[in-house]
Scaffold this motif. Structure first.
Motif, PDB file in Angstrom:
ATOM      1  N   GLU A 177     -13.300  33.642  32.909  1.00 50.28           N
ATOM      2  CA  GLU A 177     -13.946  33.276  34.178  1.00 50.28           C
ATOM      3  C   GLU A 177     -13.983  31.761  34.328  1.00 50.28           C
ATOM      4  OE1 GLU A 177     -18.128  34.140  36.621  1.00 50.28           O
ATOM      5  OE2 GLU A 177     -17.991  34.569  34.469  1.00 50.28           O
ATOM      6  N   GLY A 178     -14.347  31.067  33.245  1.00 50.45           N
ATOM      7  CA  GLY A 178     -14.401  29.607  33.308  1.00 50.45           C
ATOM      8  C   GLY A 178     -13.035  28.988  33.546  1.00 50.45           C
ATOM      9  N   ALA A 212     -11.487  26.776  36.582  1.00 56.02           N
ATOM     10  CA  ALA A 212     -10.911  25.453  36.321  1.00 56.02           C
ATOM     11  C   ALA A 212      -9.630  25.221  37.109  1.00 56.02           C
ATOM     12  CB  ALA A 212     -10.629  25.310  34.827  1.00 56.02           C
ATOM     13  N   LEU A 213      -8.925  26.301  37.431  1.00 59.40           N
ATOM     14  CA  LEU A 213      -7.682  26.153  38.194  1.00 59.40           C
ATOM     15  C   LEU A 213      -7.942  25.691  39.621  1.00 59.40           C
ATOM     16  CD1 LEU A 213      -5.665  29.256  36.921  1.00 59.40           C
ATOM     17  CD2 LEU A 213      -5.134  26.838  36.544  1.00 59.40           C
ATOM     18  N   LEU A 214      -9.205  25.695  40.040  1.00 61.18           N
ATOM     19  CA  LEU A 214      -9.517  25.149  41.356  1.00 61.18           C
ATOM     20  C   LEU A 214      -9.242  23.644  41.413  1.00 61.18           C
ATOM     21  CD1 LEU A 214     -12.853  27.009  42.221  1.00 61.18           C
ATOM     22  CD2 LEU A 214     -10.629  27.315  43.321  1.00 61.18           C
ATOM     23  N   VAL A 215      -9.313  22.966  40.268  1.00 62.08           N
ATOM     24  CA  VAL A 215      -9.107  21.511  40.258  1.00 62.08           C
ATOM     25  C   VAL A 215      -7.690  21.148  40.725  1.00 62.08           C
ATOM     26  CG1 VAL A 215      -9.089  19.430  38.842  1.00 62.08           C
ATOM     27  CG2 VAL A 215     -10.865  21.159  38.496  1.00 62.08           C
ATOM     28  N   PRO A 216      -6.617  21.671  40.097  1.00 59.97           N
ATOM     29  CA  PRO A 216      -5.277  21.321  40.604  1.00 59.97           C
ATOM     30  C   PRO A 216      -5.007  21.872  42.001  1.00 59.97           C
ATOM     31  CG  PRO A 216      -5.134  22.989  38.877  1.00 59.97           C
ATOM     32  CD  PRO A 216      -6.535  22.494  38.876  1.00 59.97           C
ATOM     33  N   VAL A 217      -5.638  23.020  42.340  1.00 62.06           N
ATOM     34  CA  VAL A 217      -5.448  23.556  43.698  1.00 62.06           C
ATOM     35  C   VAL A 217      -6.001  22.575  44.718  1.00 62.06           C
ATOM     36  CG1 VAL A 217      -6.158  25.371  45.303  1.00 62.06           C
ATOM     37  CG2 VAL A 217      -5.377  25.971  43.005  1.00 62.06           C
ATOM     38  N   ALA A 229       0.388  23.112  46.314  1.00 60.89           N
ATOM     39  CA  ALA A 229      -0.728  23.948  45.862  1.00 60.89           C
ATOM     40  C   ALA A 229      -0.309  25.390  45.598  1.00 60.89           C
ATOM     41  CB  ALA A 229      -1.857  23.933  46.902  1.00 60.89           C
ATOM     42  N   TRP A 230       0.866  25.824  46.149  1.00 63.51           N
ATOM     43  CA  TRP A 230       1.254  27.233  46.007  1.00 63.51           C
ATOM     44  C   TRP A 230       1.369  27.701  44.546  1.00 63.51           C
ATOM     45  CZ3 TRP A 230       0.588  30.873  49.259  1.00 63.51           C
ATOM     46  CH2 TRP A 230       0.634  30.627  50.634  1.00 63.51           C
ATOM     47  N   PRO A 231       2.071  26.964  43.699  1.00 65.80           N
ATOM     48  CA  PRO A 231       2.137  27.429  42.293  1.00 65.80           C
ATOM     49  C   PRO A 231       0.758  27.569  41.651  1.00 65.80           C
ATOM     50  CG  PRO A 231       3.766  25.721  42.704  1.00 65.80           C
ATOM     51  CD  PRO A 231       2.877  25.747  43.906  1.00 65.80           C
ATOM     52  N   TRP A 232      -0.108  26.610  41.985  1.00 68.07           N
ATOM     53  CA  TRP A 232      -1.466  26.679  41.415  1.00 68.07           C
ATOM     54  C   TRP A 232      -2.265  27.846  42.006  1.00 68.07           C
ATOM     55  CZ3 TRP A 232      -1.923  24.307  37.141  1.00 68.07           C
ATOM     56  CH2 TRP A 232      -1.253  23.123  36.891  1.00 68.07           C
ATOM     57  N   LEU A 233      -2.012  28.115  43.295  1.00 65.32           N
ATOM     58  CA  LEU A 233      -2.702  29.274  43.897  1.00 65.32           C
ATOM     59  C   LEU A 233      -2.255  30.580  43.245  1.00 65.32           C
ATOM     60  CD1 LEU A 233      -2.699  28.316  47.701  1.00 65.32           C
ATOM     61  CD2 LEU A 233      -4.698  28.618  46.212  1.00 65.32           C
ATOM     62  N   THR A 288     -19.503  30.619  30.157  1.00 64.18           N
ATOM     63  CA  THR A 288     -18.734  30.163  31.324  1.00 64.18           C
ATOM     64  C   THR A 288     -19.021  28.692  31.663  1.00 64.18           C
ATOM     65  OG1 THR A 288     -18.630  32.404  32.222  1.00 64.18           O
ATOM     66  CG2 THR A 288     -18.269  30.600  33.766  1.00 64.18           C
ATOM     67  N   PRO A 289     -20.284  28.251  31.742  1.00 66.80           N
ATOM     68  CA  PRO A 289     -20.527  26.824  32.015  1.00 66.80           C
ATOM     69  C   PRO A 289     -19.933  25.909  30.947  1.00 66.80           C
ATOM     70  CG  PRO A 289     -22.516  28.091  32.395  1.00 66.80           C
ATOM     71  CD  PRO A 289     -21.560  29.006  31.735  1.00 66.80           C
ATOM     72  N   LEU A 290     -20.003  26.306  29.659  1.00 66.73           N
ATOM     73  CA  LEU A 290     -19.424  25.468  28.603  1.00 66.73           C
ATOM     74  C   LEU A 290     -17.912  25.374  28.751  1.00 66.73           C
ATOM     75  CD1 LEU A 290     -21.522  26.567  25.482  1.00 66.73           C
ATOM     76  CD2 LEU A 290     -21.657  24.413  26.743  1.00 66.73           C
ATOM     77  N   THR A 291     -17.275  26.461  29.142  1.00 66.27           N
ATOM     78  CA  THR A 291     -15.827  26.429  29.371  1.00 66.27           C
ATOM     79  C   THR A 291     -15.481  25.498  30.520  1.00 66.27           C
ATOM     80  OG1 THR A 291     -15.685  28.728  28.614  1.00 66.27           O
ATOM     81  CG2 THR A 291     -13.803  27.863  29.836  1.00 66.27           C
ATOM     82  N   ILE A 292     -16.254  25.597  31.585  1.00 63.81           N
ATOM     83  CA  ILE A 292     -16.008  24.732  32.747  1.00 63.81           C
ATOM     84  C   ILE A 292     -16.228  23.266  32.388  1.00 63.81           C
ATOM     85  CG2 ILE A 292     -16.868  24.124  35.044  1.00 63.81           C
ATOM     86  CD1 ILE A 292     -17.393  27.091  35.512  1.00 63.81           C
ATOM     87  N   VAL A 293     -17.263  22.985  31.593  1.00 66.32           N
ATOM     88  CA  VAL A 293     -17.520  21.604  31.171  1.00 66.32           C
ATOM     89  C   VAL A 293     -16.357  21.082  30.335  1.00 66.32           C
ATOM     90  CG1 VAL A 293     -18.983  20.175  29.680  1.00 66.32           C
ATOM     91  CG2 VAL A 293     -20.034  21.745  31.324  1.00 66.32           C
ATOM     92  N   ALA A 294     -15.798  21.937  29.453  1.00 65.80           N
ATOM     93  CA  ALA A 294     -14.641  21.511  28.657  1.00 65.80           C
ATOM     94  C   ALA A 294     -13.468  21.145  29.554  1.00 65.80           C
ATOM     95  CB  ALA A 294     -14.248  22.634  27.693  1.00 65.80           C
ATOM     96  N   VAL A 295     -13.259  21.923  30.617  1.00 66.08           N
ATOM     97  CA  VAL A 295     -12.191  21.619  31.571  1.00 66.08           C
ATOM     98  C   VAL A 295     -12.497  20.312  32.308  1.00 66.08           C
ATOM     99  CG1 VAL A 295     -11.029  22.412  33.668  1.00 66.08           C
ATOM    100  CG2 VAL A 295     -11.552  24.029  31.829  1.00 66.08           C
TER     101      VAL A 295
END
Length: 571
Positions: free
Chosen positions: A31-32, A36-41, A53-57, A141-148
């Motif tokens: 989930e995290g 995180a893939l929202l960042v490159p999108v 953005a298509w490949p990232w989407l 999930t928050p710790l994973t997002i923070v790592a990203v």
């Protein structure tokens, strides 16, 4: 929490529990990472070439699909393991309760066990099915997002990471501040349950006393105490909830200010800062529900602690190499038994030869019923030895000991089922002819003939649909069907009307024929059938002998006899 859960359930459940926890952790990480893939999108969408953005989407969609599959598998695993644990917990608790000494079941524990076996087990086992997945998600999930976030922008990532120990400290503080209130609330819960049981049991007395409209003070006081305990629990939990909310909002504000500073200073692009703030906002959601989930887990932990305390209660020890009794004689040798601080049996020595009928009489509280319970090993003696068939009852296996003994109590409990099912409890593998013969010997056939369903008539919970005399006949038929060589009778006719008393006496005579019998009786007429009588007072034998012999002595037994027979003479 998991360690206590496995201790309560037994380590045979360790593997599926650990597998489920691992699957839930993988789901939270997925989930995290999908978030995180929202960042490159967002970077591509707000950049000079949005088509990038298509490949990232596509990657984002694939990550969400993987997360959805993992989430389905982890939730399903949680429900399946939770159901298995629930079934295992009921079996383990039931088996353990059946092995505890009867003396453990005082009036206070009836309410406690009823709450634990119902609400307590369900709440404790709901941890795996309903609470563990959101709790793991709120932590991982928050710790994973923070790592990203650290990977994309170390300044904003470290600022977000700095909130982790603060959140952990608030959770620990909230748990400690509510621990006392939680413990009081659970104590009040159990007390209130016991008072409800007491109130229901006291209905006949309250109604006879004309107090049907009057509130039951003990129950009211208990419920008011429970209400106050719940209020204190809520108030003690409030600072933790508010503190966590303020911390999350403060961290998000710091990230917003820091992101603006980096964007204005040219150290980070606006798209990058915006995407990281979106991730930070995504972190806030699970963190804000963490306090609520943690509170529920603390409640489940308290129930687990209660179950753990019950399961840690030592049952009566079983002999490593059990022996079989030889013969049907009974013997008490210098027996001492204490209940709490009171000495109930004090240095008593007594023998009952095989085939003898012994009557035990004496004032209330003399220890008469306790003698029967020591023979059946409902308790263990504090000193001395109780022997059955020449063997110490502590050296006889429980099942073997119970095979030797048939017990008929004054208060008969019947299970909610048919008459035949309750009679067959004496010997489930008995043939139909044997069951019918036992019923006829106990004069239960007279009851069956007048009931609409006959043998299939339902007796209700506890035998509530039968009268006291009818329940007693079922109990005698059950004992006759068991055909045990030793019979223990505890005040079996003291509360019966003359018609039922005559029928029960006839069944008792057939039950006692050819067996070693110890009977406790308040109605002195019944002791005449005994070969020997002992008069018990203060846990000691005051007099011993035959009926006529004791009357000639003019001692305690004679006085007791004269007093008990005086009402009959006046009639």
């Amino acid at each position: 929490m998991i360690r206590m859960l496995l201790r309560v359930l037994g380590h045979e459940y360790a593997r599926p529990v650990r597998r489920t926890v691992a699957l839930m952790t993988m789901t939270a990480v997925a989930e995290g990472l999908s978030c995180a893939l929202l960042v490159p999108v967002l970077r591509a969408l707000f950049g000079s070439t949005p088509a990038d953005a298509w490949p990232w989407l596509v990657a984002f969609g694939a990550a969400v699909a993987v997360y959805a599959v993992l989430r389905y598998r982890s939730d399903l695993s949680g429900f399946l393991v939770g159901t298995t644990l629930l079934r295992g917990m009921y079996h383990r608790l039931g088996d353990h309760l059946a092995r505890l000494p009867v003396g453990w079941y005082d009036a206070r524990r009836v309410g406690e066990v009823s709450v634990l076996a119902g609400q307590g087990v369900l709440q404790a086992m709901s941890v795996i099915a309903h609470l563990l997945a959101p709790f793991v998600s709120a932590c991982v999930t928050p710790l994973t997002i923070v790592a990203v976030m650290i990977a994309f922008n170390w300044q904003l990532g470290l600022a977000a990471l700095a909130a982790a120990p603060v959140v952990a400290a608030i959770q620990i503080w909230a748990g400690r501040s509510t621990a006392a209130a939680d413990a009081e609330r659970h104590d009040r819960d159990r007390e209130a349950a016991g008072r409800v049981v007491e109130y229901l049991q006291a209905q006949p007395m309250l109604r006879v006393g004309g107090r049907t409209a009057e509130r039951f003070r003990l129950l009211d006081d208990s419920l008011r105490g429970l209400q106050r305990a719940y209020r204190r629990t809520l108030l003690s939990a409030l600072p933790g909830v508010v503190g966590l909310t303020l911390t999350v909002q403060a961290v998000f504000t710091v990230l917003l200010v820091l992101g603006a500073h980096l964007a204005l200073g040219g150290s980070a692009g606006a798209a990058e800062v915006l995407s990281i703030l979106v991730l930070a906002a995504r972190c806030a959601d699970p963190l804000l529900v963490l306090s609520d989930i943690a509170g529920k887990i603390r409640g489940a932990r308290s129930e687990l602690a209660g179950l753990d305390a019950v399961l840690r209660t030592e049952p009566l020890p079983e002999a490593p190499e059990p022996v079989r009794p030889v013969g049907r004689g009974l013997e008490f040798e210098s027996v001492v038994f204490r209940h709490g601080r009171r000495t109930v049996i004090d240095g008593l020595s007594l023998s009952v030869p095989e085939g003898e009928r012994l009557a035990v009489v004496g004032p209330s509280g003399a220890g008469k019923s306790t003698l029967l319970q020591l023979i059946a090993r409902f308790y263990d003696v504090d000193a001395g030895v109780v022997r059955v068939g020449g063997a110490d009852v502590r050296a006889i296996g429980t099942e073997v000991l119970m095979e030797q003994i048939a017990i008929v109590f004054q208060e008969v409990y019947l299970f909610d089922g048919t008459i035949e099912e309750n009679v067959r409890l004496g010997r489930p593998d008995a043939g139909e002819a044997e069951v019918r013969a036992a019923a006829a010997a106990a004069r239960l056939d007279e009851v069956i003939e007048r009931l609409p369903g006959g043998w299939a008539a339902n007796v209700g919970e506890g035998g509530a649909l039968l009268s006291g005399g009818e329940r007693q006949r079922v109990s005698i038929a059950r004992a006759l069907l068991k055909n045990a060589p030793i019979v223990l009778l505890d005040e079996v006719t003291s509360a019966l009307d003359p018609v039922n008393e005559a029928a029960v006496h006839e069944g008792i005579e057939r039950l006692m024929a050819g067996r070693t019998v110890v009977m406790v009786a308040h109605r002195m007429r019944t002791v005449r059938r005994a070969d020997r009588i002992v008069f018990l007072d203060g846990g000691r034998i005051v007099e011993e002998g035959g009926h006529d012999e004791l009357l000639r002595r003019g001692g305690r037994y004679a006085d007791f006899w004269n007093v008990s027979m005086a009402p009959a003479a006046s009639e």
